[in-house]
Structure formats: structure tokens, C-alpha cells
Design a protein around this motif. Structure first.
Motif, PDB file in Angstrom:
ATOM      1  N   ALA A   6       7.243  96.108  41.823  1.00  6.95           N
ATOM      2  CA  ALA A   6       7.831  97.156  42.706  1.00  6.95           C
ATOM      3  C   ALA A   6       8.230  98.271  41.778  1.00  6.95           C
ATOM      4  CB  ALA A   6       8.728  96.797  43.672  1.00  6.95           C
ATOM      5  N   ALA A   7       7.979  99.806  42.241  1.00  9.78           N
ATOM      6  CA  ALA A   7       8.631 100.895  41.588  1.00  9.78           C
ATOM      7  C   ALA A   7      10.241 100.576  41.772  1.00  9.78           C
ATOM      8  CB  ALA A   7       8.260 101.860  42.046  1.00  9.78           C
ATOM      9  N   PRO A   8      10.822 101.266  40.707  1.00  7.13           N
ATOM     10  CA  PRO A   8      12.252 101.322  40.795  1.00  7.13           C
ATOM     11  C   PRO A   8      12.562 102.194  42.128  1.00  7.13           C
ATOM     12  CG  PRO A   8      11.606 102.782  39.009  1.00  7.13           C
ATOM     13  CD  PRO A   8      10.551 101.812  39.546  1.00  7.13           C
ATOM     14  N   PRO A   9      13.835 101.951  42.710  1.00  5.61           N
ATOM     15  CA  PRO A   9      14.161 102.786  43.803  1.00  5.61           C
ATOM     16  C   PRO A   9      14.661 104.230  43.399  1.00  5.61           C
ATOM     17  CG  PRO A   9      15.927 101.334  43.343  1.00  5.61           C
ATOM     18  CD  PRO A   9      14.672 100.894  42.495  1.00  5.61           C
ATOM     19  N   ALA A  10      14.326 105.074  44.235  1.00  5.05           N
ATOM     20  CA  ALA A  10      14.752 106.596  43.858  1.00  5.05           C
ATOM     21  C   ALA A  10      16.039 106.801  43.669  1.00  5.05           C
ATOM     22  CB  ALA A  10      14.160 107.553  45.047  1.00  5.05           C
ATOM     23  N   PRO A  11      16.550 107.536  42.547  1.00 10.25           N
ATOM     24  CA  PRO A  11      17.840 107.695  42.360  1.00 10.25           C
ATOM     25  C   PRO A  11      18.874 108.448  43.590  1.00 10.25           C
ATOM     26  CG  PRO A  11      16.670 109.100  41.110  1.00 10.25           C
ATOM     27  CD  PRO A  11      15.716 108.336  41.875  1.00 10.25           C
ATOM     28  N   ALA A  12      20.019 108.154  43.874  1.00  9.29           N
ATOM     29  CA  ALA A  12      20.618 108.581  44.853  1.00  9.29           C
ATOM     30  C   ALA A  12      20.884 109.883  44.544  1.00  9.29           C
ATOM     31  CB  ALA A  12      21.923 107.813  45.072  1.00  9.29           C
ATOM     32  N   PRO A  68      19.120 121.931  40.544  1.00  8.94           N
ATOM     33  CA  PRO A  68      17.986 121.371  41.157  1.00  8.94           C
ATOM     34  C   PRO A  68      18.150 119.920  41.516  1.00  8.94           C
ATOM     35  CG  PRO A  68      17.567 121.877  38.847  1.00  8.94           C
ATOM     36  CD  PRO A  68      18.839 122.279  39.014  1.00  8.94           C
ATOM     37  N   ALA A  69      17.379 119.484  42.644  1.00  6.59           N
ATOM     38  CA  ALA A  69      17.544 117.874  42.669  1.00  6.59           C
ATOM     39  C   ALA A  69      16.472 117.118  41.648  1.00  6.59           C
ATOM     40  CB  ALA A  69      16.862 117.765  44.171  1.00  6.59           C
ATOM     41  N   PRO A  70      17.070 116.194  41.450  1.00  7.01           N
ATOM     42  CA  PRO A  70      16.215 115.255  40.711  1.00  7.01           C
ATOM     43  C   PRO A  70      14.830 114.816  41.268  1.00  7.01           C
ATOM     44  CG  PRO A  70      17.949 113.718  41.632  1.00  7.01           C
ATOM     45  CD  PRO A  70      18.404 115.158  41.889  1.00  7.01           C
ATOM     46  N   ALA A  71      13.947 114.908  40.077  1.00  9.29           N
ATOM     47  CA  ALA A  71      12.638 114.606  40.741  1.00  9.29           C
ATOM     48  C   ALA A  71      12.406 113.098  41.295  1.00  9.29           C
ATOM     49  CB  ALA A  71      11.424 114.764  39.772  1.00  9.29           C
ATOM     50  N   ALA A  72      11.709 113.225  42.429  1.00  6.18           N
ATOM     51  CA  ALA A  72      11.263 111.857  42.903  1.00  6.18           C
ATOM     52  C   ALA A  72      10.435 111.100  41.795  1.00  6.18           C
ATOM     53  CB  ALA A  72      10.779 111.838  44.349  1.00  6.18           C
ATOM     54  N   PRO A  73      10.520 109.724  41.800  1.00  5.23           N
ATOM     55  CA  PRO A  73       9.802 109.005  40.933  1.00  5.23           C
ATOM     56  C   PRO A  73       8.201 109.020  41.624  1.00  5.23           C
ATOM     57  CG  PRO A  73      11.197 107.419  42.289  1.00  5.23           C
ATOM     58  CD  PRO A  73      11.527 108.921  42.490  1.00  5.23           C
ATOM     59  N   SER A  74       7.309 109.046  40.851  1.00  3.73           N
ATOM     60  CA  SER A  74       5.913 108.976  41.364  1.00  3.73           C
ATOM     61  C   SER A  74       5.643 107.821  41.872  1.00  3.73           C
ATOM     62  CB  SER A  74       5.090 108.850  40.090  1.00  3.73           C
ATOM     63  OG  SER A  74       3.748 108.754  40.258  1.00  3.73           O
ATOM     64  N   PRO A  75       4.855 107.771  43.063  1.00  3.64           N
ATOM     65  CA  PRO A  75       4.581 106.453  43.948  1.00  3.64           C
ATOM     66  C   PRO A  75       3.789 105.420  42.929  1.00  3.64           C
ATOM     67  CG  PRO A  75       3.212 108.546  44.787  1.00  3.64           C
ATOM     68  CD  PRO A  75       4.332 108.873  43.871  1.00  3.64           C
ATOM     69  N   ASN A  76       3.264 105.867  42.032  1.00  3.05           N
ATOM     70  CA  ASN A  76       2.323 104.962  41.099  1.00  3.05           C
ATOM     71  C   ASN A  76       3.091 104.673  40.157  1.00  3.05           C
ATOM     72  OD1 ASN A  76       0.122 105.326  42.869  1.00  3.05           O
ATOM     73  ND2 ASN A  76      -0.488 107.325  41.987  1.00  3.05           N
ATOM     74  N   ALA A  77       4.331 105.047  39.881  1.00  2.00           N
ATOM     75  CA  ALA A  77       5.237 104.658  38.639  1.00  2.00           C
ATOM     76  C   ALA A  77       5.766 103.164  38.810  1.00  2.00           C
ATOM     77  CB  ALA A  77       6.402 105.350  38.784  1.00  2.00           C
ATOM     78  N   PRO A  79       7.831  99.996  37.174  1.00  2.00           N
ATOM     79  CA  PRO A  79       9.257  99.882  36.518  1.00  2.00           C
ATOM     80  C   PRO A  79       9.081  99.544  35.102  1.00  2.00           C
ATOM     81  CG  PRO A  79       8.719  98.298  38.484  1.00  2.00           C
ATOM     82  CD  PRO A  79       7.537  99.033  38.153  1.00  2.00           C
ATOM     83  N   ALA A  80      10.410 100.007  34.490  1.00  2.00           N
ATOM     84  CA  ALA A  80      10.326 100.067  32.934  1.00  2.00           C
ATOM     85  C   ALA A  80      10.066  98.886  32.453  1.00  2.00           C
ATOM     86  CB  ALA A  80      11.872 100.321  32.478  1.00  2.00           C
ATOM     87  N   GLY A  81       9.104  98.952  31.249  1.00  2.00           N
ATOM     88  CA  GLY A  81       8.594  97.867  30.562  1.00  2.00           C
ATOM     89  C   GLY A  81       7.018  97.196  31.030  1.00  2.00           C
ATOM     90  N   TRP A  82       6.718  97.751  32.264  1.00  2.00           N
ATOM     91  CA  TRP A  82       5.629  97.072  32.776  1.00  2.00           C
ATOM     92  C   TRP A  82       4.587  98.087  32.343  1.00  2.00           C
ATOM     93  CZ3 TRP A  82       4.625  92.541  35.244  1.00  2.00           C
ATOM     94  CH2 TRP A  82       5.865  91.984  35.500  1.00  2.00           C
ATOM     95  N   GLU A  83       3.203  97.336  32.161  1.00  2.00           N
ATOM     96  CA  GLU A  83       2.056  98.330  32.003  1.00  2.00           C
ATOM     97  C   GLU A  83       0.915  97.837  32.887  1.00  2.00           C
ATOM     98  OE1 GLU A  83       0.693  96.225  27.779  1.00  2.00           O
ATOM     99  OE2 GLU A  83       1.974  97.992  27.740  1.00  2.00           O
ATOM    100  N   GLY A  84      -0.046  98.508  33.330  1.00  2.00           N
ATOM    101  CA  GLY A  84      -1.251  97.981  34.000  1.00  2.00           C
ATOM    102  C   GLY A  84      -2.248  97.873  32.936  1.00  2.00           C
ATOM    103  N   VAL A  85      -3.000  96.917  33.038  1.00  2.00           N
ATOM    104  CA  VAL A  85      -4.099  96.547  31.968  1.00  2.00           C
ATOM    105  C   VAL A  85      -5.279  96.219  32.580  1.00  2.00           C
ATOM    106  CG1 VAL A  85      -4.878  95.346  30.128  1.00  2.00           C
ATOM    107  CG2 VAL A  85      -2.357  95.799  30.454  1.00  2.00           C
ATOM    108  N   VAL A  86      -6.289  96.590  32.328  1.00  2.00           N
ATOM    109  CA  VAL A  86      -7.885  96.369  33.336  1.00  2.00           C
ATOM    110  C   VAL A  86      -8.348  95.145  32.359  1.00  2.00           C
ATOM    111  CG1 VAL A  86     -10.066  97.212  33.718  1.00  2.00           C
ATOM    112  CG2 VAL A  86      -8.162  98.658  33.651  1.00  2.00           C
ATOM    113  N   ASP A  87      -8.777  94.152  33.295  1.00  2.00           N
ATOM    114  CA  ASP A  87      -9.357  93.034  32.751  1.00  2.00           C
ATOM    115  C   ASP A  87     -10.754  93.341  32.470  1.00  2.00           C
ATOM    116  OD1 ASP A  87     -10.035  90.129  32.211  1.00  2.00           O
ATOM    117  OD2 ASP A  87     -10.508  89.989  34.379  1.00  2.00           O
TER     118      ASP A  87
END
Length: 100
Positions: A6-12, A68-77, A79-87
């Protein structure tokens, strides 16, 4: 894991504290304005040399622009430390966190 973490929640929204009002005598005038004393009454009025406007009421500086309002995280972001790897054998993306 084959499941995307799961992506991290958007900052308040930031909490902005309201500043205490500054007494009119202690604050500066907006750009172009000056204090002038009326010679017949001895009262202070305000004159803008740029616009040639005069007023008995102290001019109020324009409000500062809102931050300015903080940027919303990308829906494809991820969580910190995770990476997508193709098998390479299946071509599917799996998710890996090397720190865990």
C-alpha cells in the motif's frame, strides 16, 4: 511478495496558526503610502504618491499569498524502501524491500 504494498497515506493539510494583530502604530504602511499631518486640523492622514490617493483611514497591506498545497503522492508511488522488480521468467512485476 507478488502483492503491491500500500502507498503511504497523503499528508494532512498543514495547520496554520493565526498571528496576533500588530497595533496600527507599530506596523509599516504598504508601499507608496506615507503619513501626512493636515496643517489645519493637526490630524494624520495617509497619501499614496504613486496613485495620488488620500485617506483618513490607515491603508491595510495586501495579504501575503497563500502557501501552495503539498503535492499529492502519485497513485503509483511505493512506500519508502520498496521497489518493483520484473521477474525475467514470467514478465510479472514483484515487489521487494531489501531492508526487510
Amino acid at each position: 511478495s507478488w502483492e503491491r504494498p500500500a502507498a503511504p497515506p497523503a499528508p494532512a493539510a498543514p495547520v496554520v496558526a493565526k498571528a496576533a494583530p500588530i497595533p496600527a502604530a507599530a506596523s509599516s504602511l504598504p508601499a507608496g503610502w506615507e503619513n501626512v499631518v493636515d496643517p489645519s486640523s493637526g490630524k494624520t492622514y495617509y497619501h499614496n504618491r504613486t496613485t495620488n490617493e488620500s485617506s483618513w483611514e490607515r491603508p491595510v497591506p495586501a495579504p501575503a499569498p497563500a502557501a501552495p498545497a503539498p503535492a499529492a503522492p502519485s497513485p503509483n508511488a511505493l512506500p519508502a524502501g520498496w521497489e518493483g522488480v520484473v521477474d525475467p521468467s514470467s514478465g510479472k512485476t514483484y515487489y521487494h524491500n531489501p531492508t526487510t
